[in-house]
Design a protein around this motif. Structure first.
Motif, PDB file in Angstrom:
ATOM      1  N   GLY A 198       4.237 -11.476  -0.506  1.00 26.53           N
ATOM      2  CA  GLY A 198       3.385 -12.653  -0.627  1.00 26.53           C
ATOM      3  C   GLY A 198       1.976 -12.359  -0.164  1.00 26.53           C
ATOM      4  O   GLY A 198       1.081 -13.180  -0.325  1.00 26.53           O
ATOM      5  N   GLY A 199       1.768 -11.183   0.393  1.00 30.18           N
ATOM      6  CA  GLY A 199       0.428 -10.814   0.856  1.00 30.18           C
ATOM      7  C   GLY A 199      -0.467 -10.327  -0.268  1.00 30.18           C
ATOM      8  O   GLY A 199      -1.651 -10.100  -0.071  1.00 30.18           O
ATOM      9  N   GLY A 200       0.112 -10.124  -1.441  1.00 30.13           N
ATOM     10  CA  GLY A 200      -0.682  -9.641  -2.564  1.00 30.13           C
ATOM     11  C   GLY A 200      -0.374  -8.189  -2.874  1.00 30.13           C
ATOM     12  O   GLY A 200       0.516  -7.580  -2.294  1.00 30.13           O
ATOM     13  N   GLY A 201      -1.132  -7.637  -3.789  1.00 26.82           N
ATOM     14  CA  GLY A 201      -0.913  -6.261  -4.218  1.00 26.82           C
ATOM     15  C   GLY A 201      -2.034  -5.345  -3.779  1.00 26.82           C
ATOM     16  O   GLY A 201      -3.130  -5.783  -3.412  1.00 26.82           O
ATOM     17  N   LEU A 202      -1.746  -4.062  -3.834  1.00 31.24           N
ATOM     18  CA  LEU A 202      -2.711  -3.033  -3.466  1.00 31.24           C
ATOM     19  C   LEU A 202      -2.526  -1.867  -4.422  1.00 31.24           C
ATOM     20  O   LEU A 202      -1.394  -1.426  -4.666  1.00 31.24           O
ATOM     21  CB  LEU A 202      -2.476  -2.572  -2.021  1.00 31.24           C
ATOM     22  N   MET A 203      -3.623  -1.392  -4.983  1.00 31.87           N
ATOM     23  CA  MET A 203      -3.575  -0.226  -5.858  1.00 31.87           C
ATOM     24  C   MET A 203      -4.649   0.743  -5.383  1.00 31.87           C
ATOM     25  O   MET A 203      -5.810   0.365  -5.204  1.00 31.87           O
ATOM     26  CB  MET A 203      -3.823  -0.637  -7.318  1.00 31.87           C
ATOM     27  N   ILE A 204      -4.259   1.985  -5.173  1.00 30.36           N
ATOM     28  CA  ILE A 204      -5.183   3.041  -4.761  1.00 30.36           C
ATOM     29  C   ILE A 204      -5.206   4.068  -5.884  1.00 30.36           C
ATOM     30  O   ILE A 204      -4.153   4.489  -6.370  1.00 30.36           O
ATOM     31  CB  ILE A 204      -4.736   3.706  -3.443  1.00 30.36           C
ATOM     32  N   PHE A 205      -6.414   4.463  -6.298  1.00 34.73           N
ATOM     33  CA  PHE A 205      -6.514   5.420  -7.395  1.00 34.73           C
ATOM     34  C   PHE A 205      -7.833   6.176  -7.321  1.00 34.73           C
ATOM     35  O   PHE A 205      -8.743   5.799  -6.578  1.00 34.73           O
ATOM     36  CB  PHE A 205      -6.371   4.706  -8.742  1.00 34.73           C
TER      37      PHE A 205
END
Length: 188
Positions: free
Chosen positions: A141-148
């Motif tokens: 529920g904290g949201g998403g994270l994408m590292i690239f």
């Protein structure tokens, strides 16, 4: 004299009819003077040039693919090199954070599409990882994270706009470049 002219004309007509073959074989059917040899040396030198150029391209592509496999960063885009004044830019880290703006049941199909999209990018050699944030009890529920990794902020933003979650207006998102100060990441 007239017969010699006729023989030369016949020989020229046969060579013209043969096209390139006539140019390549002209020296072997002539009286071996320098003027006759020049007729086929020019086409042969052009052919040799293109053969050498093709071999050079094959070698360069082989080296590039080998470097891509070892670096995991994919090919350097020609436009990125041109934008950097001919210098190969270094990959930069980017972080995309997001929070859902729609109820989970509406987002779920796009979330599955997002996962497939990230998996496809990884298969293509893109350095990327994606996941979701949880609270202290491990609840999502904290949201998403994408590292690239990307060559520039513009390239990173273009990639993010392809994300099914963003393309379908499922999330509010923010994109930031991340500059490692102590240590670095090796996203596999």
């Amino acid at each position: 004299d007239r017969q010699d002219r006729q023989d030369r004309q016949d020989r020229q007509d046969r060579q013209d009819a043969a096209g390139t073959k006539g140019l390549l074989t002209q020296g072997f059917h002539s009286n071996n003077t320098a003027s006759h040899w020049r007729g086929w040396l020019v086409p042969l030198s052009a052919i040799a040039f293109w053969i050498v150029a093709a071999i050079a391209v094959l070698i360069a592509n082989s080296v590039r693919r080998s470097e891509e496999r070892t670096s995991g960063q994919g090919p350097v885009k020609e436009w990125a090199v041109a934008a950097a004044g001919g210098v190969v830019p270094e990959m930069q880290w980017f972080v995309k954070t997001e929070t859902f703006t729609r109820p989970y049941p509406e987002v779920k199909p796009h979330l599955e599409a997002h996962r497939r999209w990230v998996a496809t990018l990884r298969e293509q050699g893109q350095v990327i990882t994606s996941g979701y944030r949880v609270d202290a009890e491990g609840r999502p529920g904290g949201g998403g994270l994408m590292i690239f990794a990307a060559w520039s902020h513009a390239a990173a933003e273009a990639l993010v706009h392809q994300d099914p979650l963003i393309a379908n207006n499922c999330v509010d998102w923010q994109l930031n470049r991340w500059i490692p100060e102590v240590g670095d990441l090796d996203v596999c």
